[in-house]
Design an enzyme around this catalytic site. Structure first.
Site, PDB file in Angstrom:
ATOM      1  N   ASP A 190      -4.010   5.575   6.146  1.00  0.00           N
ATOM      2  CA  ASP A 190      -4.647   6.979   6.750  1.00  0.00           C
ATOM      3  C   ASP A 190      -5.507   6.648   7.782  1.00  0.00           C
ATOM      4  O   ASP A 190      -5.022   6.008   9.047  1.00  0.00           O
ATOM      5  CB  ASP A 190      -5.036   7.625   5.557  1.00  0.00           C
ATOM      6  CG  ASP A 190      -5.880   9.081   5.951  1.00  0.00           C
ATOM      7  OD1 ASP A 190      -5.050   9.916   6.613  1.00  0.00           O
ATOM      8  OD2 ASP A 190      -6.674   9.476   5.675  1.00  0.00           O
ATOM      9  N   THR A 217      -9.352   1.255   4.117  1.00  0.00           N
ATOM     10  CA  THR A 217      -9.096   0.492   2.862  1.00  0.00           C
ATOM     11  C   THR A 217      -8.458  -0.825   3.279  1.00  0.00           C
ATOM     12  O   THR A 217      -9.064  -1.716   2.853  1.00  0.00           O
ATOM     13  CB  THR A 217      -8.109   1.338   1.782  1.00  0.00           C
ATOM     14  OG1 THR A 217      -8.579   2.588   1.696  1.00  0.00           O
ATOM     15  CG2 THR A 217      -7.821   0.561   0.532  1.00  0.00           C
ATOM     16  N   ASP A 236      -1.499  10.743  -5.029  1.00  0.00           N
ATOM     17  CA  ASP A 236      -2.160  11.800  -6.061  1.00  0.00           C
ATOM     18  C   ASP A 236      -3.239  12.770  -5.206  1.00  0.00           C
ATOM     19  O   ASP A 236      -3.503  12.356  -4.035  1.00  0.00           O
ATOM     20  CB  ASP A 236      -3.070  11.161  -6.838  1.00  0.00           C
ATOM     21  CG  ASP A 236      -4.383  10.659  -6.478  1.00  0.00           C
ATOM     22  OD1 ASP A 236      -4.329   9.701  -5.588  1.00  0.00           O
ATOM     23  OD2 ASP A 236      -5.194  11.094  -6.923  1.00  0.00           O
ATOM     24  N   GLU A 288       0.706  -1.213   0.027  1.00  0.00           N
ATOM     25  CA  GLU A 288       0.105  -0.062   0.068  1.00  0.00           C
ATOM     26  C   GLU A 288       0.903   1.412  -0.003  1.00  0.00           C
ATOM     27  O   GLU A 288       2.038   1.201   0.573  1.00  0.00           O
ATOM     28  CB  GLU A 288      -0.992  -0.297   1.386  1.00  0.00           C
ATOM     29  CG  GLU A 288      -1.728   1.235   1.315  1.00  0.00           C
ATOM     30  CD  GLU A 288      -2.988   1.279   0.368  1.00  0.00           C
ATOM     31  OE1 GLU A 288      -2.483   1.510  -0.927  1.00  0.00           O
ATOM     32  OE2 GLU A 288      -4.018   1.274   0.538  1.00  0.00           O
ATOM     33  N   ASP A 289       0.401   2.312  -0.572  1.00  0.00           N
ATOM     34  CA  ASP A 289       1.115   3.556  -0.766  1.00  0.00           C
ATOM     35  C   ASP A 289       1.166   4.378   0.637  1.00  0.00           C
ATOM     36  O   ASP A 289       1.969   4.772   1.051  1.00  0.00           O
ATOM     37  CB  ASP A 289       0.906   4.336  -1.944  1.00  0.00           C
ATOM     38  CG  ASP A 289      -0.813   4.776  -1.796  1.00  0.00           C
ATOM     39  OD1 ASP A 289      -1.558   4.139  -0.979  1.00  0.00           O
ATOM     40  OD2 ASP A 289      -1.255   5.466  -2.805  1.00  0.00           O
ATOM     41  N   ILE A 290      -0.159   4.405   1.250  1.00  0.00           N
ATOM     42  CA  ILE A 290      -0.434   4.978   2.336  1.00  0.00           C
ATOM     43  C   ILE A 290      -1.406   4.371   3.292  1.00  0.00           C
ATOM     44  O   ILE A 290      -2.457   4.183   2.485  1.00  0.00           O
ATOM     45  CB  ILE A 290      -0.457   6.528   2.071  1.00  0.00           C
ATOM     46  CG1 ILE A 290      -0.477   7.560   3.508  1.00  0.00           C
ATOM     47  CG2 ILE A 290      -1.890   6.684   1.264  1.00  0.00           C
ATOM     48  CD1 ILE A 290      -0.252   8.941   2.911  1.00  0.00           C
ATOM     49  N   LYS A 330       0.206   7.284   8.303  1.00  0.00           N
ATOM     50  CA  LYS A 330      -0.293   8.555   9.092  1.00  0.00           C
ATOM     51  C   LYS A 330      -0.709   7.960  10.569  1.00  0.00           C
ATOM     52  O   LYS A 330      -2.128   7.718  10.743  1.00  0.00           O
ATOM     53  CB  LYS A 330      -1.384   9.259   8.439  1.00  0.00           C
ATOM     54  CG  LYS A 330      -0.841   9.928   7.094  1.00  0.00           C
ATOM     55  CD  LYS A 330      -2.092  10.713   6.686  1.00  0.00           C
ATOM     56  CE  LYS A 330      -1.841  11.295   5.401  1.00  0.00           C
ATOM     57  NZ  LYS A 330      -3.055  11.976   4.695  1.00  0.00           N
TER      58      LYS A 330
HETATM   59  P1  IMP Z   1      -7.473   4.972   4.398  1.00  0.00           P
HETATM   60  O1  IMP Z   1      -8.553   3.851   3.787  1.00  0.00           O
HETATM   61  O2  IMP Z   1      -8.077   5.917   5.113  1.00  0.00           O
HETATM   62  O3  IMP Z   1      -6.370   4.362   5.029  1.00  0.00           O
HETATM   63  O4  IMP Z   1      -6.901   5.800   3.122  1.00  0.00           O
HETATM   64  C1  IMP Z   1      -5.984   5.000   2.360  1.00  0.00           C
HETATM   65  C2  IMP Z   1      -6.023   5.644   0.944  1.00  0.00           C
HETATM   66  O5  IMP Z   1      -6.452   6.579   0.847  1.00  0.00           O
HETATM   67  C3  IMP Z   1      -4.578   5.526   0.298  1.00  0.00           C
HETATM   68  O6  IMP Z   1      -4.582   4.127  -0.349  1.00  0.00           O
HETATM   69  C4  IMP Z   1      -4.880   6.542  -0.660  1.00  0.00           C
HETATM   70  O7  IMP Z   1      -4.856   6.069  -1.844  1.00  0.00           O
HETATM   71  C5  IMP Z   1      -5.417   7.284  -0.154  1.00  0.00           C
HETATM   72  N1  IMP Z   1      -4.853   8.581   0.752  1.00  0.00           N
HETATM   73  C6  IMP Z   1      -4.977   8.656   1.975  1.00  0.00           C
HETATM   74  N2  IMP Z   1      -4.064   9.631   2.565  1.00  0.00           N
HETATM   75  C7  IMP Z   1      -3.571  10.388   1.224  1.00  0.00           C
HETATM   76  C8  IMP Z   1      -2.636  11.398   1.180  1.00  0.00           C
HETATM   77  O8  IMP Z   1      -2.076  12.029   1.966  1.00  0.00           O
HETATM   78  N3  IMP Z   1      -2.123  11.374  -0.201  1.00  0.00           N
HETATM   79  C9  IMP Z   1      -2.732  10.768  -1.173  1.00  0.00           C
HETATM   80  N4  IMP Z   1      -3.467   9.759  -1.086  1.00  0.00           N
HETATM   81  C10 IMP Z   1      -3.923   9.336   0.343  1.00  0.00           C
HETATM   82 MG    MG Z   2      -4.063   3.684  -2.151  1.00  0.00          MG
END
Ligand code: IMP
Ligand code: MG
Length: 183
Positions: free
Chosen positions: A106, A110, A162, A102-104, A134
Protein backbone atom coordinates in the site's frame (compact mmCIF):
# COMPACT_ATOMS: atom_id res chain seq x y z
CA UNK A 1 -22.49 -7.88 -8.14
CA UNK A 2 -21.63 -10.25 -5.33
CA UNK A 3 -21.32 -8.48 -2.00
CA UNK A 4 -20.19 -9.35 1.52
CA UNK A 5 -20.41 -7.48 4.78
CA UNK A 6 -17.39 -7.44 7.08
CA UNK A 7 -18.00 -5.71 10.41
CA UNK A 8 -19.90 -2.55 9.44
CA UNK A 9 -18.79 -2.30 5.80
CA UNK A 10 -19.95 -3.72 2.46
CA UNK A 11 -17.39 -5.05 -0.03
CA UNK A 12 -17.96 -6.20 -3.62
CA UNK A 13 -16.24 -8.99 -5.52
CA UNK A 14 -13.09 -7.82 -7.28
CA UNK A 15 -10.67 -10.70 -8.08
CA UNK A 16 -12.00 -14.25 -8.29
CA UNK A 17 -10.32 -17.24 -6.68
CA UNK A 18 -9.83 -18.67 -10.20
CA UNK A 19 -7.90 -15.60 -11.31
CA UNK A 20 -5.84 -15.77 -8.11
CA UNK A 21 -5.01 -19.45 -8.68
CA UNK A 22 -3.92 -18.80 -12.28
CA UNK A 23 -1.74 -15.84 -11.31
CA UNK A 24 -0.16 -17.68 -8.37
CA UNK A 25 0.89 -20.49 -10.73
CA UNK A 26 2.50 -17.95 -13.07
CA UNK A 27 4.38 -16.28 -10.21
CA UNK A 28 5.63 -19.64 -8.91
CA UNK A 29 6.75 -20.59 -12.42
CA UNK A 30 8.74 -17.34 -12.60
CA UNK A 31 10.36 -18.07 -9.21
CA UNK A 32 11.22 -21.61 -10.41
CA UNK A 33 13.09 -20.07 -13.35
CA UNK A 34 14.81 -17.27 -11.45
CA UNK A 35 16.03 -19.49 -8.61
CA UNK A 36 16.95 -22.64 -10.48
CA UNK A 37 20.08 -24.14 -8.92
CA UNK A 38 19.73 -21.90 -5.84
CA UNK A 39 18.31 -22.48 -2.37
CA UNK A 40 16.29 -19.33 -1.60
CA UNK A 41 14.70 -18.61 1.73
CA UNK A 42 11.03 -17.67 1.46
CA UNK A 43 9.95 -14.96 3.91
CA UNK A 44 6.15 -14.53 4.07
CA UNK A 45 4.95 -11.48 5.96
CA UNK A 46 2.29 -12.59 8.43
CA UNK A 47 -0.60 -12.49 8.96
CA UNK A 48 -1.99 -11.46 5.57
CA UNK A 49 0.18 -13.60 3.29
CA UNK A 50 -0.47 -17.00 4.86
CA UNK A 51 -2.68 -18.23 1.96
CA UNK A 52 -0.64 -16.55 -0.77
CA UNK A 53 2.67 -17.76 0.70
CA UNK A 54 1.55 -21.35 1.03
CA UNK A 55 -0.07 -21.40 -2.45
CA UNK A 56 3.15 -20.02 -3.97
CA UNK A 57 5.20 -22.68 -2.16
CA UNK A 58 2.90 -25.51 -3.32
CA UNK A 59 3.80 -24.71 -6.94
CA UNK A 60 7.55 -24.38 -6.44
CA UNK A 61 9.70 -27.14 -7.90
CA UNK A 62 13.00 -25.80 -6.59
CA UNK A 63 14.15 -26.57 -3.05
CA UNK A 64 13.71 -23.70 -0.58
CA UNK A 65 13.76 -22.87 3.10
CA UNK A 66 11.05 -20.86 4.82
CA UNK A 67 11.02 -18.37 7.67
CA UNK A 68 8.27 -16.01 8.80
CA UNK A 69 8.13 -12.43 9.87
CA UNK A 70 5.10 -10.87 11.52
CA UNK A 71 4.61 -7.15 11.08
CA UNK A 72 1.59 -5.07 12.03
CA UNK A 73 0.89 -1.62 10.63
CA UNK A 74 -2.84 -1.23 10.04
CA UNK A 75 -5.52 -0.29 12.52
CA UNK A 76 -8.93 -0.86 10.87
CA UNK A 77 -8.87 0.85 7.46
CA UNK A 78 -5.99 3.20 8.27
CA UNK A 79 -2.23 2.80 8.10
CA UNK A 80 -1.02 3.50 11.64
CA UNK A 81 2.07 5.27 10.28
CA UNK A 82 4.59 2.97 11.91
CA UNK A 83 5.28 -0.74 11.86
CA UNK A 84 5.65 -3.11 14.75
CA UNK A 85 7.64 -6.33 14.35
CA UNK A 86 5.88 -9.08 16.30
CA UNK A 87 7.95 -12.04 15.06
CA UNK A 88 11.41 -11.04 13.95
CA UNK A 89 14.24 -12.01 11.67
CA UNK A 90 16.94 -14.52 12.58
CA UNK A 91 20.42 -15.57 11.53
CA UNK A 92 19.07 -18.16 9.05
CA UNK A 93 18.69 -15.18 6.67
CA UNK A 94 22.39 -14.28 6.65
CA UNK A 95 23.91 -14.08 3.16
CA UNK A 96 20.88 -15.77 1.57
CA UNK A 97 18.71 -15.23 -1.49
CA UNK A 98 15.58 -13.94 0.23
CA UNK A 99 12.10 -13.90 -1.36
CA UNK A 100 9.73 -11.63 0.59
CA UNK A 101 6.10 -12.72 0.14
CA UNK A 102 3.56 -9.98 0.87
CA UNK A 103 -0.21 -9.87 0.47
CA UNK A 104 -0.47 -6.19 -0.41
CA UNK A 105 1.83 -3.21 -0.81
CA UNK A 106 0.00 0.00 0.00
CA UNK A 107 2.16 2.93 1.17
CA UNK A 108 5.19 0.60 1.07
CA UNK A 109 6.16 1.43 4.67
CA UNK A 110 6.08 -2.20 5.84
CA UNK A 111 8.43 -3.41 3.11
CA UNK A 112 10.61 -0.30 3.36
CA UNK A 113 11.20 -1.01 7.07
CA UNK A 114 11.67 -4.73 6.47
CA UNK A 115 14.29 -4.03 3.78
CA UNK A 116 16.17 -1.78 6.21
CA UNK A 117 16.11 -4.51 8.87
CA UNK A 118 17.33 -7.12 6.38
CA UNK A 119 20.45 -5.08 5.57
CA UNK A 120 22.20 -6.27 8.72
CA UNK A 121 21.95 -9.87 7.41
CA UNK A 122 23.89 -8.95 4.24
CA UNK A 123 21.59 -10.93 1.95
CA UNK A 124 22.95 -12.21 -1.36
CA UNK A 125 19.73 -10.94 -3.00
CA UNK A 126 16.27 -9.74 -1.98
CA UNK A 127 13.27 -10.36 -4.26
CA UNK A 128 9.85 -8.93 -3.47
CA UNK A 129 6.81 -10.93 -4.53
CA UNK A 130 3.49 -9.28 -3.71
CA UNK A 131 0.00 -10.53 -4.49
CA UNK A 132 -1.36 -7.00 -4.92
CA UNK A 133 0.05 -3.50 -5.31
CA UNK A 134 -1.79 -0.21 -4.82
CA UNK A 135 0.65 1.73 -7.00
CA UNK A 136 -1.28 4.97 -6.48
CA UNK A 137 -0.72 4.79 -2.72
CA UNK A 138 3.01 3.96 -2.86
CA UNK A 139 5.20 6.46 -0.99
CA UNK A 140 8.52 4.60 -0.86
CA UNK A 141 10.84 3.68 -3.66
CA UNK A 142 12.14 0.11 -3.92
CA UNK A 143 12.13 -2.44 -6.74
CA UNK A 144 9.06 -4.70 -6.71
CA UNK A 145 10.03 -7.76 -8.74
CA UNK A 146 6.88 -9.87 -8.90
CA UNK A 147 3.38 -8.41 -8.75
CA UNK A 148 0.23 -10.53 -8.85
CA UNK A 149 -2.29 -7.75 -9.49
CA UNK A 150 -2.10 -3.96 -9.61
CA UNK A 151 -5.23 -2.86 -7.78
CA UNK A 152 -7.28 0.27 -7.25
CA UNK A 153 -6.50 2.39 -4.22
CA UNK A 154 -9.41 0.90 -2.25
CA UNK A 155 -9.47 -1.25 0.87
CA UNK A 156 -9.49 -4.98 0.06
CA UNK A 157 -10.47 -8.10 2.00
CA UNK A 158 -10.31 -11.83 1.31
CA UNK A 159 -7.71 -14.49 0.52
CA UNK A 160 -5.84 -13.58 3.71
CA UNK A 161 -6.49 -9.83 3.61
CA UNK A 162 -8.45 -8.59 6.62
CA UNK A 163 -10.48 -5.66 7.79
CA UNK A 164 -9.90 -5.48 11.53
CA UNK A 165 -9.06 -9.23 11.72
CA UNK A 166 -12.07 -10.38 9.72
CA UNK A 167 -12.68 -11.31 6.09
CA UNK A 168 -9.47 -13.32 5.68
CA UNK A 169 -11.42 -16.53 5.09
CA UNK A 170 -13.07 -15.35 1.83
CA UNK A 171 -11.89 -17.29 -1.25
CA UNK A 172 -12.13 -14.27 -3.58
CA UNK A 173 -10.78 -10.76 -3.07
CA UNK A 174 -13.36 -8.01 -2.44
CA UNK A 175 -12.99 -4.23 -2.58
CA UNK A 176 -14.73 -1.62 -0.44
CA UNK A 177 -18.01 -0.59 -2.04
CA UNK A 178 -18.17 3.05 -3.24
CA UNK A 179 -21.16 4.31 -1.29
CA UNK A 180 -21.23 2.35 1.91
CA UNK A 181 -24.36 2.90 3.92
CA UNK A 182 -24.86 0.76 6.93
CA UNK A 183 -28.45 -0.39 6.44
P1 IMP B 1 1.94 -0.59 3.75
O1 IMP B 1 2.95 -0.68 4.85
O2 IMP B 1 1.24 0.75 3.73
O3 IMP B 1 2.50 -0.94 2.39
O4 IMP B 1 0.79 -1.61 4.08
C1 IMP B 1 1.04 -2.94 4.02
C2 IMP B 1 0.22 -3.74 4.99
O5 IMP B 1 -0.99 -3.09 5.37
C3 IMP B 1 -0.16 -5.02 4.32
O6 IMP B 1 0.76 -6.03 4.63
C4 IMP B 1 -1.52 -5.31 4.89
O7 IMP B 1 -1.38 -6.07 6.06
C5 IMP B 1 -2.08 -3.96 5.25
N1 IMP B 1 -2.98 -3.47 4.19
C6 IMP B 1 -2.75 -2.47 3.30
N2 IMP B 1 -3.79 -2.27 2.48
C7 IMP B 1 -4.70 -3.19 2.84
C8 IMP B 1 -6.01 -3.52 2.33
O8 IMP B 1 -6.54 -2.94 1.36
N3 IMP B 1 -6.64 -4.55 2.95
C9 IMP B 1 -6.10 -5.25 3.99
N4 IMP B 1 -4.90 -4.97 4.49
C10 IMP B 1 -4.19 -3.95 3.93
MG1 MG C 1 0.45 -7.69 5.58
Amino acid sequence: MEEVKVHDLVFCKYISSNEITQRVKQLSAEINIRFEGKLPIILPVLNGSFFFGSDICKHLEIPYEISFVKIASYKGLEQSGNTQTLIGLDESLSHRDIIIIEDIIDSGLTIHNLLKNLESFHPNSVTICTLTLKREALKYNFPIDLIGFEVENKFLVGYGLDYDKQGRHLKDIYKLKEDNNND
